[in-house]
Design a protein around this motif. Structure first.
Motif, PDB file in Angstrom:
ATOM      1  N   GLY A 140       0.819  -1.201   0.000  1.00 17.71           N
ATOM      2  CA  GLY A 140       0.000   0.000   0.000  1.00 17.71           C
ATOM      3  C   GLY A 140       0.859   1.259   0.000  1.00 17.71           C
ATOM      4  O   GLY A 140       0.562   2.234  -0.678  1.00 17.71           O
ATOM      5  N   ARG A 142       5.045   2.871   0.315  1.00 17.25           N
ATOM      6  CA  ARG A 142       6.502   2.724   0.371  1.00 17.25           C
ATOM      7  C   ARG A 142       7.062   4.008   0.986  1.00 17.25           C
ATOM      8  O   ARG A 142       6.966   5.075   0.386  1.00 17.25           O
ATOM      9  CB  ARG A 142       7.100   2.513  -1.023  1.00 17.25           C
ATOM     10  N   ARG A 144      10.251   5.970   1.989  1.00 15.81           N
ATOM     11  CA  ARG A 144      11.632   5.913   1.549  1.00 15.81           C
ATOM     12  C   ARG A 144      12.615   6.040   2.700  1.00 15.81           C
ATOM     13  O   ARG A 144      12.470   6.892   3.570  1.00 15.81           O
ATOM     14  CB  ARG A 144      11.900   7.037   0.540  1.00 15.81           C
TER      15      ARG A 144
ATOM     16  N   VAL B 128      14.048  11.310   7.682  1.00 19.35           N
ATOM     17  CA  VAL B 128      12.909  11.367   6.760  1.00 19.35           C
ATOM     18  C   VAL B 128      11.622  11.408   7.584  1.00 19.35           C
ATOM     19  O   VAL B 128      11.557  10.824   8.665  1.00 19.35           O
ATOM     20  CB  VAL B 128      12.928  10.165   5.781  1.00 19.35           C
ATOM     21  N   LEU B 129      10.644  12.142   7.093  1.00 15.30           N
ATOM     22  CA  LEU B 129       9.374  12.322   7.806  1.00 15.30           C
ATOM     23  C   LEU B 129       8.233  11.824   6.939  1.00 15.30           C
ATOM     24  O   LEU B 129       8.353  11.768   5.710  1.00 15.30           O
ATOM     25  CB  LEU B 129       9.158  13.797   8.128  1.00 15.30           C
ATOM     26  N   HIS B 130       7.132  11.467   7.576  1.00 15.67           N
ATOM     27  CA  HIS B 130       5.961  11.074   6.802  1.00 15.67           C
ATOM     28  C   HIS B 130       4.709  11.679   7.418  1.00 15.67           C
ATOM     29  O   HIS B 130       4.715  12.122   8.574  1.00 15.67           O
ATOM     30  CB  HIS B 130       5.842   9.540   6.694  1.00 15.67           C
ATOM     31  N   GLN B 150       6.303  13.933  -0.861  1.00 12.14           N
ATOM     32  CA  GLN B 150       6.043  13.150  -2.059  1.00 12.14           C
ATOM     33  C   GLN B 150       5.008  12.075  -1.739  1.00 12.14           C
ATOM     34  O   GLN B 150       5.032  11.525  -0.642  1.00 12.14           O
ATOM     35  CB  GLN B 150       7.330  12.470  -2.547  1.00 12.14           C
ATOM     36  N   ALA B 152       3.494   8.616  -1.141  1.00 11.20           N
ATOM     37  CA  ALA B 152       4.155   7.358  -0.786  1.00 11.20           C
ATOM     38  C   ALA B 152       3.227   6.161  -0.952  1.00 11.20           C
ATOM     39  O   ALA B 152       3.671   5.014  -0.843  1.00 11.20           O
ATOM     40  CB  ALA B 152       4.671   7.425   0.649  1.00 11.20           C
ATOM     41  N   GLY B 153       1.948   6.420  -1.177  1.00 13.71           N
ATOM     42  CA  GLY B 153       1.030   5.301  -1.366  1.00 13.71           C
ATOM     43  C   GLY B 153      -0.294   5.562  -0.680  1.00 13.71           C
ATOM     44  O   GLY B 153      -0.550   6.667  -0.199  1.00 13.71           O
ATOM     45  N   MET B 170      -0.595   8.401   2.136  1.00 19.14           N
ATOM     46  CA  MET B 170       0.652   8.632   2.865  1.00 19.14           C
ATOM     47  C   MET B 170       1.607   9.450   2.006  1.00 19.14           C
ATOM     48  O   MET B 170       1.644   9.292   0.775  1.00 19.14           O
ATOM     49  CB  MET B 170       1.317   7.293   3.208  1.00 19.14           C
ATOM     50  N   PHE B 171       2.357  10.309   2.669  1.00 19.00           N
ATOM     51  CA  PHE B 171       3.363  11.135   2.008  1.00 19.00           C
ATOM     52  C   PHE B 171       4.642  11.056   2.836  1.00 19.00           C
ATOM     53  O   PHE B 171       4.596  10.878   4.057  1.00 19.00           O
ATOM     54  CB  PHE B 171       2.901  12.596   1.947  1.00 19.00           C
ATOM     55  N   ASP B 172       5.790  11.233   2.174  1.00 18.96           N
ATOM     56  CA  ASP B 172       7.033  11.342   2.940  1.00 18.96           C
ATOM     57  C   ASP B 172       7.896  12.444   2.350  1.00 18.96           C
ATOM     58  O   ASP B 172       7.669  12.903   1.228  1.00 18.96           O
ATOM     59  CB  ASP B 172       7.774  10.001   3.028  1.00 18.96           C
ATOM     60  N   VAL B 173       8.845  12.915   3.149  1.00 13.63           N
ATOM     61  CA  VAL B 173       9.697  14.021   2.701  1.00 13.63           C
ATOM     62  C   VAL B 173      11.101  13.868   3.273  1.00 13.63           C
ATOM     63  O   VAL B 173      11.284  13.518   4.442  1.00 13.63           O
ATOM     64  CB  VAL B 173       9.079  15.392   3.093  1.00 13.63           C
ATOM     65  N   LYS B 174      12.090  14.101   2.425  1.00 12.10           N
ATOM     66  CA  LYS B 174      13.487  14.131   2.854  1.00 12.10           C
ATOM     67  C   LYS B 174      13.936  15.588   2.943  1.00 12.10           C
ATOM     68  O   LYS B 174      13.297  16.483   2.372  1.00 12.10           O
ATOM     69  CB  LYS B 174      14.345  13.335   1.872  1.00 12.10           C
TER      70      LYS B 174
END
Lengths: 174, 194
Positions: A140, A142, A144, B128-130, B150, B152-153, B170-174
């Motif tokens: 569902g 990923r 990073r 990294v954060l989400h 960005q 993430a799914g 879901m989103f994540d960011v570096k």
């Protein structure tokens, strides 16, 4: 006390008991050290409500009857979130997780009719990934570089199993 | 300013105090938008007071939530936070909330969020954060993308609303993605202010 419906080829799952405090490093989900005193306090608090939405299960090796890991299930009756940990001395934690998935996913999805079951798997744990996909789970999410390994980072995958949608049954009248 | 940790142009962030609980309770009782969550609920000020007290019990903390305050009058208008902090893997979940609709859509939230990300990446050195957004909440999803996050799914059937299952996004960011987004935002701010 082995749960007969949570028994696989190499492992079985059972409810936690107070004596597990002596082996907390095997089942407590943290890399920081935990001693028996703290483990006992944790177990007494977490186990006092048998119907809690959060259940802690011990993962036991059938061959030696040793605690090899722990599984926490958090549910709201419709969705379940799983959290897995392997004992630090286990050589193949990936395989242990895979064995656990084989038992737990059919239990929650098929017997428990959970709408959704999720578990996080690091991207380099290929045995768990293969078994998750074999069980019909999908990736569902990923995230990073969420998992730090010595000298590198890997992504964290959140696998999701979707159960059947609940529908109303026609009422049965006597 | 009262006990500031990070200072922006119009807002600053500080540790939450017990009296901020009233702002949260008031906000939960007067929430007009119903697509931010499955169900609006008037939460108790007492509960918020306990939550604020709990934030400061553990060191290092598992959750860090900061009050967002207006520089002009020290008024607390909401909060931003990082949650479930994993100090070993350097990750955390982020969240933000402005209580009064009067302060939404005016850039305060974006400014506060950039201050929070500076705190997370540059002060406590997270990697990294989400963040998680309920699918109908398109405003929050758009805000995250502007902040450098960005996609993430998605997790299906995260909540149910009006008889329909809705997904969680879901989103994540570096850090480098956030820095680029912040530069874009600063340039836009400079152009607006002339």
């Amino acid at each position: 006390m082995q749960a007969i419906y949570l028994t696989g080829e190499r492992i079985y799952l059972r409810a936690m008991q107070l004596s597990d405090k002596e082996h907390a490093a095997a089942w407590f989900n943290s890399l920081y050290p935990i001693n028996a005193t703290r483990a006992e306090a944790f177990l007494k608090e977490e186990l006092k409500d048998p119907y809690s939405r959060t259940q802690h299960l011990a993962i036991i090796l059938k061959e030696t009857d040793e605690i090899a890991g722990g599984l926490t299930t958090s549910t709201n009756g419709r969705k379940a979130m799983l959290s897995f940990t392997a004992a630090p001395w286990i050589a193949d934690g990936d395989r242990l997780r895979a064995d656990t998935l084989r038992i737990v996913i059919p239990w929650l999805r098929d017997e428990g009719s959970m709408l959704s079951i999720t578990i996080a798997v690091p991207d380099d744990e290929i045995t768990s990934i293969a078994v998750a996909e074999e069980l019909g789970m999908r990736i569902g999410v990923r995230l990073r570089e969420q998992v730090a390994r010595p000298g590198r980072r890997v992504d964290k995958l959140i696998f999701q199993a979707l159960g059947p949608i609940w529908t109303e049954e026609e009422p049965v009248h006597a | 300013m009262r006990n500031p940790i990070l200072i922006g142009e119009r807002v600053y962030l500080r540790a939450l105090e017990k009296e901020d609980a009233e702002v949260f309770a008031h906000g939960s009782a007067n929430e007009r938008e119903h697509m931010m969550d499955r169900l609006r609920m008037p939460f108790s000020q007492v509960g918020y007071e306990h939550e604020i007290e709990d934030l400061h019990k553990r060191q290092p903390p598992e959750n860090i939530e900061l009050a967002v305050c207006l520089k002009e009058n020290d008024l607390c208008i909401g909060s931003v936070g990082i949650f479930d902090i994993d100090y070993i893997n350097g990750t955390a979940e982020t969240g933000s909330w402005l209580g009064d609709a009067e302060y939404r859509g005016k850039g305060y939230g974006t400014e506060a969020k950039h201050l929070l990300l500076e705190y997370a990446f540059d002060r406590i050195q997270l990697h990294v954060l989400h963040s998680w957004v309920w699918e109908p909440n398109v405003r929050s999803a758009a805000a995250l993308m502007k902040q450098g996050y960005q996609p993430a799914g998605r997790l299906e059937r995260e909540e149910i609303k009006n008889g329909v299952h809705r997904a969680g996004l879901m989103f994540d960011v570096k850090r480098d993605e956030w820095l680029a987004a912040r530069e874009t935002w600063k340039a836009r701010q400079a152009a607006v202010l002339g």
